[in-house]
Motif scaffolding. Structure first.
Motif, PDB file in Angstrom:
ATOM      1  N   GLU A 165       7.450  29.076   2.689  1.00 55.04           N
ATOM      2  CA  GLU A 165       6.628  29.267   3.884  1.00 55.04           C
ATOM      3  C   GLU A 165       5.359  30.037   3.551  1.00 55.04           C
ATOM      4  N   TYR A 166       5.437  30.932   2.589  1.00 57.18           N
ATOM      5  CA  TYR A 166       4.247  31.662   2.143  1.00 57.18           C
ATOM      6  C   TYR A 166       3.497  30.871   1.083  1.00 57.18           C
ATOM      7  N   GLU A 167       4.242  30.277   0.163  1.00 52.67           N
ATOM      8  CA  GLU A 167       3.619  29.583  -0.958  1.00 52.67           C
ATOM      9  C   GLU A 167       2.799  28.387  -0.507  1.00 52.67           C
ATOM     10  N   LEU A 168       3.196  27.727   0.598  1.00 46.10           N
ATOM     11  CA  LEU A 168       2.543  26.500   1.033  1.00 46.10           C
ATOM     12  C   LEU A 168       1.684  26.670   2.276  1.00 46.10           C
ATOM     13  N   ASP A 169       1.620  27.855   2.819  1.00 45.41           N
ATOM     14  CA  ASP A 169       0.864  28.095   4.052  1.00 45.41           C
ATOM     15  C   ASP A 169      -0.288  29.051   3.741  1.00 45.41           C
ATOM     16  N   VAL A 170      -1.491  28.527   3.701  1.00 43.10           N
ATOM     17  CA  VAL A 170      -2.659  29.347   3.354  1.00 43.10           C
ATOM     18  C   VAL A 170      -2.864  30.459   4.381  1.00 43.10           C
ATOM     19  N   ALA A 171      -2.604  30.174   5.645  1.00 45.78           N
ATOM     20  CA  ALA A 171      -2.789  31.194   6.682  1.00 45.78           C
ATOM     21  C   ALA A 171      -1.873  32.388   6.439  1.00 45.78           C
ATOM     22  N   LYS A 172      -0.617  32.122   6.044  1.00 46.26           N
ATOM     23  CA  LYS A 172       0.314  33.221   5.769  1.00 46.26           C
ATOM     24  C   LYS A 172      -0.101  34.004   4.535  1.00 46.26           C
ATOM     25  N   LEU A 173      -0.621  33.290   3.548  1.00 41.18           N
ATOM     26  CA  LEU A 173      -1.066  33.983   2.339  1.00 41.18           C
ATOM     27  C   LEU A 173      -2.238  34.913   2.635  1.00 41.18           C
ATOM     28  N   ILE A 174      -3.113  34.483   3.531  1.00 48.44           N
ATOM     29  CA  ILE A 174      -4.240  35.340   3.898  1.00 48.44           C
ATOM     30  C   ILE A 174      -3.748  36.576   4.647  1.00 48.44           C
ATOM     31  N   SER A 175      -2.757  36.390   5.519  1.00 47.70           N
ATOM     32  CA  SER A 175      -2.238  37.517   6.292  1.00 47.70           C
ATOM     33  C   SER A 175      -1.423  38.478   5.439  1.00 47.70           C
TER      34      SER A 175
END
Length: 249
Positions: free
Chosen positions: A93-103
């Motif tokens: 969910e983090y590795e594939l979601d750019v929005a989560k990585l930014i947050s």
């Protein structure tokens, strides 16, 4: 021996700075030892909680239940596979979601101690995972894999908790502004109301803002590009006020 006492008599004042230095080293050692001890206790506590949650409840007098023998190895492997896959899905969910990585950028930063520990635990669990639930494994191999899966789950929980706590505090003020800008542009890049050209421009600017700040996987970029390339949502066209009413034959 006389020379020693002569030296001591002339330089007796050196005792005080030496004592202060030794005292500082002792206090520093106590602090580091205490910090390592507290982290170890935190990990042990988290492991105990996870193991307790996975154990069957003890039968009570009001709700008697038959005591069963341990499940066979295939069933235990299926249960461990389910936990293993669930943790991997949470990581993706983090590795594939750019929005989560930014947050939560710490989740992609292997320099963070807890993130690095999680990455190591994932590699160990993946390496010890049997090919299938029907694989021939010894009780020792099963116990080793169970421990690896537990460590994997605990390590992820600790890394995720820490990433949500620190957020972007490890970046400079200028870098935090770039992350905020990337988050705003990302909203435009996947907005159904934006034109394809607006999406593409926003997407390219997101890439520029994140360059050198966050390591985004190729898979995450592919998923984001697919969202950016989605066709515009069809909107109903309203009739013009001056349009002639339909004629009825």
């Amino acid at each position: 021996m006389d020379q020693f006492w002569i030296f001591a008599g002339n330089y007796w004042w050196l005792v005080f700075p030496l004592a202060a230095g030794v005292g500082g080293l002792v206090r520093r050692w106590d602090y580091l030892s205490g910090r390592r001890h507290r982290r170890r206790l935190e990990i042990l506590k988290a492991k105990a909680e996870l193991r307790a949650a996975s154990l069957p409840q003890v039968a009570t007098v009001s709700d008697p239940k038959p005591i069963t023998r341990p499940s066979p190895i295939p069933t235990q492997l299926e249960q461990l596979f389910a936990i293993h896959d669930r943790v991997t899905a949470r990581w993706l969910e983090y590795e594939l979601d750019v929005a989560k990585l930014i947050s939560y950028p710490a989740m992609s930063d292997g320099r963070q101690p807890l993130t690095a520990a999680f990455i190591r635990a994932r590699k160990v669990a993946d390496g010890l995972r049997p090919a299938s639930a029907e694989a021939q494994v010894t009780p020792e191999q099963l116990a080793e894999y169970r421990t690896a899966v537990t460590d994997y789950e605990v390590a992820f929980d600790l890394a995720e908790r820490d990433a949500k706590r620190v957020k972007d505090s490890g970046f400079t003020e200028l870098e935090r502004k770039r992350l905020d800008k990337a988050k705003q542009l990302l909203t435009i890049a996947v907005d159904d109301a934006a034109t394809p050209a607006e999406r593409q421009v926003a997407y390219k600017r997101v890439r520029d803002e994140l360059d050198g700040l966050i390591a985004v996987s190729d898979e995450a970029l592919v998923i984001l590009e697919e969202k950016v390339a989605l066709p515009l949502t069809a909107r109903p066209t309203s009739a013009r006020p001056d349009a002639a009413p339909p004629t009825h034959l």
